[in-house]
Design a protein around this motif. Structure first.
Motif, PDB file in Angstrom:
ATOM      1  N   ALA A 116      59.915  -3.479  35.465  1.00  0.00           N
ATOM      2  CA  ALA A 116      60.196  -4.716  36.207  1.00  0.00           C
ATOM      3  C   ALA A 116      61.712  -4.934  36.305  1.00  0.00           C
ATOM      4  O   ALA A 116      62.199  -5.517  37.270  1.00  0.00           O
ATOM      5  CB  ALA A 116      59.533  -5.902  35.526  1.00  0.00           C
ATOM      6  N   GLN A 168      53.277  -7.870  41.591  1.00  0.00           N
ATOM      7  CA  GLN A 168      53.450  -6.933  42.690  1.00  0.00           C
ATOM      8  C   GLN A 168      53.434  -5.496  42.184  1.00  0.00           C
ATOM      9  O   GLN A 168      52.778  -4.635  42.746  1.00  0.00           O
ATOM     10  CB  GLN A 168      54.771  -7.248  43.410  1.00  0.00           C
ATOM     11  CG  GLN A 168      54.998  -6.504  44.691  1.00  0.00           C
ATOM     12  CD  GLN A 168      54.081  -6.982  45.797  1.00  0.00           C
ATOM     13  OE1 GLN A 168      53.309  -7.918  45.627  1.00  0.00           O
ATOM     14  NE2 GLN A 168      54.124  -6.316  46.927  1.00  0.00           N
ATOM     15  N   ILE A 169      54.149  -5.266  41.070  1.00  0.00           N
ATOM     16  CA  ILE A 169      54.186  -3.916  40.494  1.00  0.00           C
ATOM     17  C   ILE A 169      52.781  -3.510  40.044  1.00  0.00           C
ATOM     18  O   ILE A 169      52.313  -2.399  40.316  1.00  0.00           O
ATOM     19  CB  ILE A 169      55.170  -3.862  39.302  1.00  0.00           C
ATOM     20  CG1 ILE A 169      56.605  -4.051  39.801  1.00  0.00           C
ATOM     21  CG2 ILE A 169      55.028  -2.562  38.524  1.00  0.00           C
ATOM     22  CD1 ILE A 169      57.645  -4.202  38.704  1.00  0.00           C
ATOM     23  N   GLU A 188      59.721 -14.570  38.166  1.00  0.00           N
ATOM     24  CA  GLU A 188      59.738 -13.213  37.623  1.00  0.00           C
ATOM     25  C   GLU A 188      58.310 -12.645  37.635  1.00  0.00           C
ATOM     26  O   GLU A 188      58.085 -11.471  37.898  1.00  0.00           O
ATOM     27  CB  GLU A 188      60.288 -13.255  36.187  1.00  0.00           C
ATOM     28  CG  GLU A 188      60.284 -11.949  35.415  1.00  0.00           C
ATOM     29  CD  GLU A 188      61.131 -10.847  36.031  1.00  0.00           C
ATOM     30  OE1 GLU A 188      61.808 -11.099  37.045  1.00  0.00           O
ATOM     31  OE2 GLU A 188      61.066  -9.720  35.509  1.00  0.00           O
ATOM     32  N   ARG A 239      62.173  -5.933  47.018  1.00  0.00           N
ATOM     33  CA  ARG A 239      62.856  -7.168  47.404  1.00  0.00           C
ATOM     34  C   ARG A 239      62.010  -8.404  47.133  1.00  0.00           C
ATOM     35  O   ARG A 239      60.790  -8.377  47.256  1.00  0.00           O
ATOM     36  CB  ARG A 239      63.211  -7.119  48.887  1.00  0.00           C
ATOM     37  CG  ARG A 239      64.333  -6.163  49.205  1.00  0.00           C
ATOM     38  CD  ARG A 239      64.729  -6.327  50.652  1.00  0.00           C
ATOM     39  NE  ARG A 239      63.563  -6.323  51.527  1.00  0.00           N
ATOM     40  CZ  ARG A 239      62.990  -5.235  51.993  1.00  0.00           C
ATOM     41  NH1 ARG A 239      63.465  -4.059  51.667  1.00  0.00           N
ATOM     42  NH2 ARG A 239      61.934  -5.303  52.783  1.00  0.00           N
ATOM     43  N   HIS A 240      62.688  -9.480  46.783  1.00  0.00           N
ATOM     44  CA  HIS A 240      62.027 -10.769  46.544  1.00  0.00           C
ATOM     45  C   HIS A 240      61.099 -11.159  47.686  1.00  0.00           C
ATOM     46  O   HIS A 240      60.000 -11.624  47.475  1.00  0.00           O
ATOM     47  CB  HIS A 240      63.099 -11.856  46.403  1.00  0.00           C
ATOM     48  CG  HIS A 240      63.143 -12.432  45.031  1.00  0.00           C
ATOM     49  ND1 HIS A 240      63.413 -11.660  43.935  1.00  0.00           N
ATOM     50  CD2 HIS A 240      62.919 -13.681  44.578  1.00  0.00           C
ATOM     51  CE1 HIS A 240      63.362 -12.418  42.861  1.00  0.00           C
ATOM     52  NE2 HIS A 240      63.063 -13.653  43.219  1.00  0.00           N
ATOM     53  N   PHE A 288      57.455 -10.259  47.730  1.00  0.00           N
ATOM     54  CA  PHE A 288      56.410 -10.788  46.845  1.00  0.00           C
ATOM     55  C   PHE A 288      56.491 -12.275  46.532  1.00  0.00           C
ATOM     56  O   PHE A 288      55.533 -12.853  46.055  1.00  0.00           O
ATOM     57  CB  PHE A 288      56.352  -9.987  45.539  1.00  0.00           C
ATOM     58  CG  PHE A 288      57.665  -9.855  44.836  1.00  0.00           C
ATOM     59  CD1 PHE A 288      58.118 -10.866  44.031  1.00  0.00           C
ATOM     60  CD2 PHE A 288      58.439  -8.723  45.010  1.00  0.00           C
ATOM     61  CE1 PHE A 288      59.332 -10.754  43.396  1.00  0.00           C
ATOM     62  CE2 PHE A 288      59.658  -8.597  44.365  1.00  0.00           C
ATOM     63  CZ  PHE A 288      60.103  -9.618  43.554  1.00  0.00           C
ATOM     64  N   GLU A 345      63.510  -2.154  42.387  1.00  0.00           N
ATOM     65  CA  GLU A 345      64.373  -2.923  43.294  1.00  0.00           C
ATOM     66  C   GLU A 345      63.601  -3.471  44.485  1.00  0.00           C
ATOM     67  O   GLU A 345      64.174  -3.671  45.555  1.00  0.00           O
ATOM     68  CB  GLU A 345      65.533  -2.035  43.781  1.00  0.00           C
ATOM     69  CG  GLU A 345      66.372  -1.484  42.643  1.00  0.00           C
ATOM     70  CD  GLU A 345      67.771  -2.065  42.618  1.00  0.00           C
ATOM     71  OE1 GLU A 345      68.233  -2.513  43.665  1.00  0.00           O
ATOM     72  OE2 GLU A 345      68.379  -2.056  41.535  1.00  0.00           O
ATOM     73  N   GLU A 370      55.969 -12.912  39.675  1.00  0.00           N
ATOM     74  CA  GLU A 370      55.518 -12.350  40.962  1.00  0.00           C
ATOM     75  C   GLU A 370      55.911 -10.875  41.070  1.00  0.00           C
ATOM     76  O   GLU A 370      55.194 -10.070  41.645  1.00  0.00           O
ATOM     77  CB  GLU A 370      56.127 -13.121  42.144  1.00  0.00           C
ATOM     78  CG  GLU A 370      55.604 -14.532  42.317  1.00  0.00           C
ATOM     79  CD  GLU A 370      56.328 -15.542  41.443  1.00  0.00           C
ATOM     80  OE1 GLU A 370      57.117 -15.132  40.560  1.00  0.00           O
ATOM     81  OE2 GLU A 370      56.104 -16.753  41.630  1.00  0.00           O
ATOM     82  N   ARG A 371      57.085 -10.552  40.515  1.00  0.00           N
ATOM     83  CA  ARG A 371      57.528  -9.157  40.525  1.00  0.00           C
ATOM     84  C   ARG A 371      56.538  -8.293  39.730  1.00  0.00           C
ATOM     85  O   ARG A 371      56.148  -7.206  40.125  1.00  0.00           O
ATOM     86  CB  ARG A 371      58.932  -9.072  39.926  1.00  0.00           C
ATOM     87  CG  ARG A 371      59.500  -7.686  39.785  1.00  0.00           C
ATOM     88  CD  ARG A 371      60.864  -7.722  39.128  1.00  0.00           C
ATOM     89  NE  ARG A 371      61.830  -8.409  39.965  1.00  0.00           N
ATOM     90  CZ  ARG A 371      62.469  -7.836  40.976  1.00  0.00           C
ATOM     91  NH1 ARG A 371      62.265  -6.569  41.246  1.00  0.00           N
ATOM     92  NH2 ARG A 371      63.302  -8.513  41.706  1.00  0.00           N
ATOM     93  N   TRP A 372      56.129  -8.828  38.568  1.00  0.00           N
ATOM     94  CA  TRP A 372      55.157  -8.101  37.726  1.00  0.00           C
ATOM     95  C   TRP A 372      53.833  -7.921  38.461  1.00  0.00           C
ATOM     96  O   TRP A 372      53.246  -6.854  38.451  1.00  0.00           O
ATOM     97  CB  TRP A 372      54.924  -8.878  36.417  1.00  0.00           C
ATOM     98  CG  TRP A 372      56.065  -8.786  35.463  1.00  0.00           C
ATOM     99  CD1 TRP A 372      57.358  -9.150  35.689  1.00  0.00           C
ATOM    100  CD2 TRP A 372      56.033  -8.276  34.123  1.00  0.00           C
ATOM    101  NE1 TRP A 372      58.119  -8.922  34.580  1.00  0.00           N
ATOM    102  CE2 TRP A 372      57.334  -8.388  33.606  1.00  0.00           C
ATOM    103  CE3 TRP A 372      55.018  -7.754  33.328  1.00  0.00           C
ATOM    104  CZ2 TRP A 372      57.662  -7.988  32.308  1.00  0.00           C
ATOM    105  CZ3 TRP A 372      55.341  -7.358  32.024  1.00  0.00           C
ATOM    106  CH2 TRP A 372      56.651  -7.472  31.533  1.00  0.00           C
TER     107      TRP A 372
END
Ligand code: AMP
Length: 421
Positions: A310, A21-22, A15, A316-317, A320, A314, A17-19
Motif C-alpha cells: 500500500a 482497491q489493492i 487510506e 492514483r487517488h 479509488f 502508485e 480505499e487504497r487497501w
C-alpha cells in the motif's frame, strides 16, 4: 486517553480505499489465474506454528503472541498463513477430491518484532498457495503473477530475487560445507546463531543481525551443491522467467532455513521501500503437507506484505476515492423530509448522496457540498415543492437542470450516470 498498542495501527478512511482497491485488484488477478479464496482462523494451536515454522526460528523463539486460553490450551495469534492453509487442506482432506488446489487468502498476521517503518506487530498479508503441482513452471507462474500484479499497481523499480534450496538428496552436502564454514567464523556470530549453527546451520543464513549478515556474505552458495535434478529444475525456472520477460537476479543469500523448503525460493523487492525492501516472498515447501499429517504432496506459494504494498503502489487517488455524487440542499422542514427519503433511495440506486441534517442556510449547505467534493447538488425548498420541480446543479460546469419531483430519483440517476460516461 487510551492509545493503541505499540506496533499496531489504524487504517483510516482516505487510506483504507487504497487497501480495498489493492485487495480487489489482487483477488481478481488471482481468480483470473484459477485461484479460489479460502478464509482461515486468526488463532491456531501453538503447536501448528511451532512444528511448521520451526522451533529455532526468530518467529517461534521470540515473536509469537502465545497465551493459554481459559482451559490452559496454548494458542497463538497466527504469525503467517501457510501453516493454517496446509492444516485446512489436510484436515478437510481436500487432496482426496483433487490434489491440485489453488488458494488465496487476505488478512492480518501478528509478530512481536521490533516496530519500525515497514515493520509492524499486526501487519497484513495476501497469501497464495498451490498444492499438488511439482513442476517448476508453477513457481514461474507465481512469480509472473506477482510481477504483473505489482506492475498493474504501479510499483516502481521491481526485481525478483530467486534461489534454489535444493532437496533432501543434495542439501546434506551443502549443510556439511556450511557447518564447516560456520565453525570457522563462529566467534563472529550472534549468540542465537552460535546455538543454531549446531542444530540447524541453514537457519543461520536467515539471521537479521547486521554483523551476522556481513560475515555470511562469504558463506558457500547452495547453488554449487545442487544435484542434477535440482540444477535442471532451477535452470527451467530461469529459462521461463526469461521467456516471460521477468527481470530477476539469482541471490544466493535468499534462504529459508527449514527442512521442508525445497528448490525454488523467491522474493520480490522494490527500490522504493528503503531498508524493508521485500514486498513479497515465497517458495516451494514440498515437505510440509506430509509433515502436518497429509500425503506426500508438493506445495508452493507466496505472501505479499500488504502494508508495504500500500505504501509503494502508485495507483492514483482518483482511481479509488469515491466522492459523493450528490448533495441534497433542502430548505425548510418539508423539504428536509423529502430530501431524507431521496438520499435513501439514491443510496439504494448506487449513488452516494449526502444531505445536511441541521436545516442551515442555502449558502452554508452549498459550502458543505463543496467541502465534501459533491459533484452535483439538488436544491429543494418550499417553492420547488409547490412547483413540482427541483434544480440539479453540476458543481463543476455550474450547469443547472430542472427535474420533475415525481421522477426525481430516476431522472437524477440517469443524468449523473450519463455524464459519467
Ligand atoms: P514472510 O512471511 O516473513 O516471508 O514475509 C512475507 C512478506 O510479508 C514480506 O516480504 C513483507 O512484505 C511482509 N512482512 C513480514 N513481516 C512484516 C512485518 N512485521 N510488518 C510488515 N510487513 C511484514
Amino acid at each position: 486517553m487510551i492509545q493503541l498498542i505499540r506496533g499496531f495501527k489504524d487504517i483510516l478512511p482516505g487510506e483504507v480505499e487504497r487497501w480495498q482497491q489493492i485487495e480487489k485488484i489482487a483477488a481478481s488477478r488471482f481468480e483470473d489465474f484459477g485461484f479460489k479464496e479460502i478464509r482461515i482462523p486468526m488463532m491456531e494451536r501453538t503447536e501448528l506454528f511451532a512444528r511448521s515454522i520451526g522451533e529455532d526460528t526468530d518467529i517461534v523463539e521470540k515473536e509469537m503472541y502465545t497465551f493459554p486460553d481459559r482451559k490452559g490450551d496454548l494458542i497463538t495469534l497466527r504469525p503467517e498463513a501457510t501453516a493454517s492453509v496446509v492444516r485446512s487442506y489436510v484436515q478437510h482432506k481436500m487432496f482426496a477430491k483433487d490434489p491440485v488446489q489453488k488458494f488465496y487468502t487476505i488478512g492480518p498476521m501478528f509478530r512481536r518484532e521490533r516496530p519500525q517503518k515497514g515493520r509492524y506487530r499486526q501487519f497484513y498479508q495476501i497469501n497464495v498457495e498451490v498444492f499438488g503441482v511439482a513442476s517448476p513452471l508453477i513457481d514461474v507462474q507465481l512469480i509472473f503473477m506477482l510481477v504483473t500484479l505489482f506492475t498493474r499497481l504501479a510499483v516502481a523499480d521491481l526485481k525478483a530475487h530467486i534461489n534454489s534450496l535444493g532437496c533432501p538428496a543434495c542439501r546434506p552436502n551443502y549443510r556439511a560445507a556450511l557447518s564447516k564454514f560456520l565453525a570457522a567464523i563462529s566467534n563472529k556470530l550472534c549468540s542465537d546463531c552460535r546455538r543454531r549453527r549446531r542444530r540447524n546451520p541453514l537457519r543461520v543464513l536467515d539471521c537479521k543481525v547486521p554483523s551476522c549478515r556481513e560475515v555470511l556474505a562469504e558463506a558457500p552458495s547452495i547453488i554449487d551443491y545442487l544435484c542434477d535434478y535440482c540444477q535442471e529444475d532451477f535452470a527451467k525456472v530461469q529459462e521461463f522467467l526469461k521467456k516471460l520477460q521477468i527481470p530477476f537476479l539469482v541471490d544466493k543469500r535468499l534462504v529459508r532455513g527449514l527442512d521442508y523448503y525445497t528448490r525454488t525460493t523467491f522474493e520480490i523487492q522494490t527500490g522504493s521501500l528503503g531498508a524493508q525492501s521485500a514486498v513479497a516472498g515465497g517458495g516451494r515447501y514440498d515437505g510440509l503437507v506430509k509433515m502436518l499429517g497429509g500425503p506426500d504432496l508438493p506445495a508452493t506459494g507466496f505472501a505479499i506484505g500488504l502494508d508495504r504494498l500500500a505504501e509503494v503502489a502508485e495507483i492514483r487517488h482518483s482511481e479509488f476515492i469515491r466522492m459523493p455524487d450528490l448533495f441534497v440542499a433542502a430548505l425548510g422542514e418539508q423539504s428536509q423530509d423529502k430530501a431524507f427519503e431521496w438520499i435513501c433511495q439514491f443510496g439504494r440506486q448506487g449513488l452516494v448522496a449526502e444531505m445536511d441534517f441541521e436545516d442551515r442556510s442555502l449558502k452554508s449547505q452549498m459550502k458543505r457540498a463543496d467541502k465534501i467534493g459533491a459533484t452535483h447538488v439538488l436544491i429543494v425548498g418550499d417553492q420547488e415543492l409547490q412547483e413540482g420541480a427541483v434544480i440539479l446543479r453540476n458543481m463543476l460546469t455550474k450547469e443547472q437542470t430542472l427535474i420533475p419531483i415525481k421522477e426525481v430519483v430516476d431522472r437524477v440517476k440517469t443524468y449523473i450516470k450519463r455524464e459519467a460516461q
